[in-house]
Design a protein around this motif. Structure first.
Motif, PDB file in Angstrom:
ATOM      1  N   UNK A 124      26.054 -16.605  -4.890  1.00 54.38           N
ATOM      2  CA  UNK A 124      26.236 -15.927  -6.177  1.00 54.38           C
ATOM      3  C   UNK A 124      26.335 -14.417  -5.989  1.00 54.38           C
ATOM      4  N   UNK A 125      25.496 -13.882  -5.102  1.00 52.91           N
ATOM      5  CA  UNK A 125      25.502 -12.439  -4.854  1.00 52.91           C
ATOM      6  C   UNK A 125      26.537 -12.032  -3.811  1.00 52.91           C
ATOM      7  N   UNK A 126      27.408 -12.998  -3.443  1.00 52.20           N
ATOM      8  CA  UNK A 126      28.514 -12.755  -2.529  1.00 52.20           C
ATOM      9  C   UNK A 126      28.040 -12.166  -1.192  1.00 52.20           C
ATOM     10  N   UNK A 127      26.943 -12.713  -0.698  1.00 50.82           N
ATOM     11  CA  UNK A 127      26.439 -12.281   0.605  1.00 50.82           C
ATOM     12  C   UNK A 127      27.363 -12.782   1.703  1.00 50.82           C
ATOM     13  N   UNK A 128      27.573 -11.964   2.706  1.00 49.03           N
ATOM     14  CA  UNK A 128      28.384 -12.373   3.849  1.00 49.03           C
ATOM     15  C   UNK A 128      27.616 -13.405   4.662  1.00 49.03           C
ATOM     16  N   UNK A 129      28.307 -14.066   5.580  1.00 47.34           N
ATOM     17  CA  UNK A 129      27.646 -15.060   6.430  1.00 47.34           C
ATOM     18  C   UNK A 129      26.537 -14.418   7.247  1.00 47.34           C
ATOM     19  N   UNK A 130      26.783 -13.214   7.742  1.00 48.25           N
ATOM     20  CA  UNK A 130      25.766 -12.513   8.534  1.00 48.25           C
ATOM     21  C   UNK A 130      24.550 -12.186   7.687  1.00 48.25           C
ATOM     22  N   UNK A 131      24.785 -11.742   6.450  1.00 47.02           N
ATOM     23  CA  UNK A 131      23.660 -11.440   5.545  1.00 47.02           C
ATOM     24  C   UNK A 131      22.902 -12.709   5.178  1.00 47.02           C
ATOM     25  N   UNK A 132      23.633 -13.803   4.975  1.00 50.92           N
ATOM     26  CA  UNK A 132      22.977 -15.081   4.663  1.00 50.92           C
ATOM     27  C   UNK A 132      22.096 -15.535   5.813  1.00 50.92           C
ATOM     28  N   UNK A 133      22.591 -15.363   7.050  1.00 47.73           N
ATOM     29  CA  UNK A 133      21.800 -15.734   8.226  1.00 47.73           C
ATOM     30  C   UNK A 133      20.551 -14.872   8.327  1.00 47.73           C
ATOM     31  N   UNK A 134      20.741 -13.552   8.133  1.00 44.26           N
ATOM     32  CA  UNK A 134      19.641 -12.622   8.353  1.00 44.26           C
ATOM     33  C   UNK A 134      18.612 -12.569   7.250  1.00 44.26           C
ATOM     34  N   UNK A 135      19.052 -12.817   5.993  1.00 45.72           N
ATOM     35  CA  UNK A 135      18.158 -12.624   4.857  1.00 45.72           C
ATOM     36  C   UNK A 135      17.718 -13.920   4.179  1.00 45.72           C
ATOM     37  N   UNK A 136      18.397 -15.019   4.498  1.00 43.08           N
ATOM     38  CA  UNK A 136      18.044 -16.296   3.875  1.00 43.08           C
ATOM     39  C   UNK A 136      17.612 -17.320   4.916  1.00 43.08           C
ATOM     40  N   UNK A 137      18.513 -17.646   5.843  1.00 48.61           N
ATOM     41  CA  UNK A 137      18.224 -18.706   6.804  1.00 48.61           C
ATOM     42  C   UNK A 137      17.112 -18.327   7.777  1.00 48.61           C
ATOM     43  N   UNK A 138      17.203 -17.131   8.352  1.00 52.85           N
ATOM     44  CA  UNK A 138      16.212 -16.740   9.366  1.00 52.85           C
ATOM     45  C   UNK A 138      14.805 -16.646   8.789  1.00 52.85           C
ATOM     46  N   UNK A 139      14.583 -15.936   7.672  1.00 51.83           N
ATOM     47  CA  UNK A 139      13.219 -15.910   7.111  1.00 51.83           C
ATOM     48  C   UNK A 139      12.738 -17.292   6.671  1.00 51.83           C
ATOM     49  N   UNK A 140      13.647 -18.085   6.081  1.00 53.00           N
ATOM     50  CA  UNK A 140      13.246 -19.409   5.625  1.00 53.00           C
ATOM     51  C   UNK A 140      12.881 -20.341   6.761  1.00 53.00           C
ATOM     52  N   UNK A 141      13.557 -20.180   7.902  1.00 50.10           N
ATOM     53  CA  UNK A 141      13.305 -21.054   9.045  1.00 50.10           C
ATOM     54  C   UNK A 141      12.200 -20.527   9.960  1.00 50.10           C
TER      55      UNK A 141
END
Length: 218
Positions: A124-141
């Motif tokens: 929704x916030x149009x995050x790039x793949x790199x931002x998604x990895x760094x700010x969503x996937x990495x902290x969540x995992x």
């Protein structure tokens, strides 16, 4: 093997540190462990996030990862010795081979466990793949990653010893082998206790960060 009293083991351990005879073997073994462990983490964490984030990559890679994890890597130690020789490189290679899969498998599980809502919010916030990895996937995992790092410690220490047993110029495994050949039972137990304490200390450090990660998710 003759049973040795705990007091004798303690005295032997104290003596090898007092005289400094253990330091060359301990240093080379820890160098091999640290380099191999760090390299395994550097490879496994980004790769695990990628596999966990992509359904196609997961379907393709998951059977191969599980098959390689079940492979007795320790049995391949002589091959690493032949390829890399008797130096530090062989230790690093064996440690990487043993550590990479626990970290990889747990990272994949962590990436797949990240909430769909969080992933959709990044879209929704149009995050790039790199931002998604760094700010969503990495902290969540992160809790899963730390669990993988913790499990890899024991396998890495085993890898260092195994590499020494198949050929090395120095190391704790070679120390154990020489002690066995000379029937120095007290030193065998002393080095084994030292390895156990190293495992406990390193695992405790990871567990500290693991508890903090879980509290952060609560």
């Amino acid at each position: 093997m003759t049973v040795v009293a705990p007091t004798t083991i303690g005295q032997t351990l104290s003596e090898v540190f007092r005289t400094g005879s253990i330091w060359p073997d301990l240093t080379i073994s820890m160098q091999g462990f640290a380099a191999g462990y760090a390299l395994a983490a550097a490879v496994a964490i980004p790769l695990g996030l990628f596999i966990g984030a992509s359904t196609l990559a997961y379907r393709w890679a998951n059977p191969w990862v599980n098959a390689l994890y079940a492979t007795p890597i320790v049995g391949l130690a002589p091959l690493f010795i032949i390829i890399f020789g008797f130096g530090l490189q062989a230790k690093v290679a064996v440690v990487v081979a043993l550590c990479v899969f626990p970290i990889l498998i747990n990272t994949v599980s962590g990436a797949r466990a990240v909430s769909v809502d969080h992933k959709e919010l990044a879209v929704v916030f149009q995050a790039s793949k790199l931002e998604t990895f760094g700010r969503v996937l990495f902290p969540g995992a992160m809790p899963f990653i730390l669990t993988g790092l913790r499990l890899a410690i024991g396998r890495g220490l085993i890898g260092v010893v195994v590499a020494d047993l198949f050929g090395a110029s120095a190391g704790l495994g070679l120390n154990l082998q020489r002690s066995a050949q000379s029937f120095d039972t007290a030193n065998i137990f002393a080095v084994t206790v030292l390895l156990a304490f190293l495992g406990i200390a390193l695992t405790s450090i990871i567990e500290f960060f693991e508890r903090r990660a879980y509290r952060g998710m609560a």
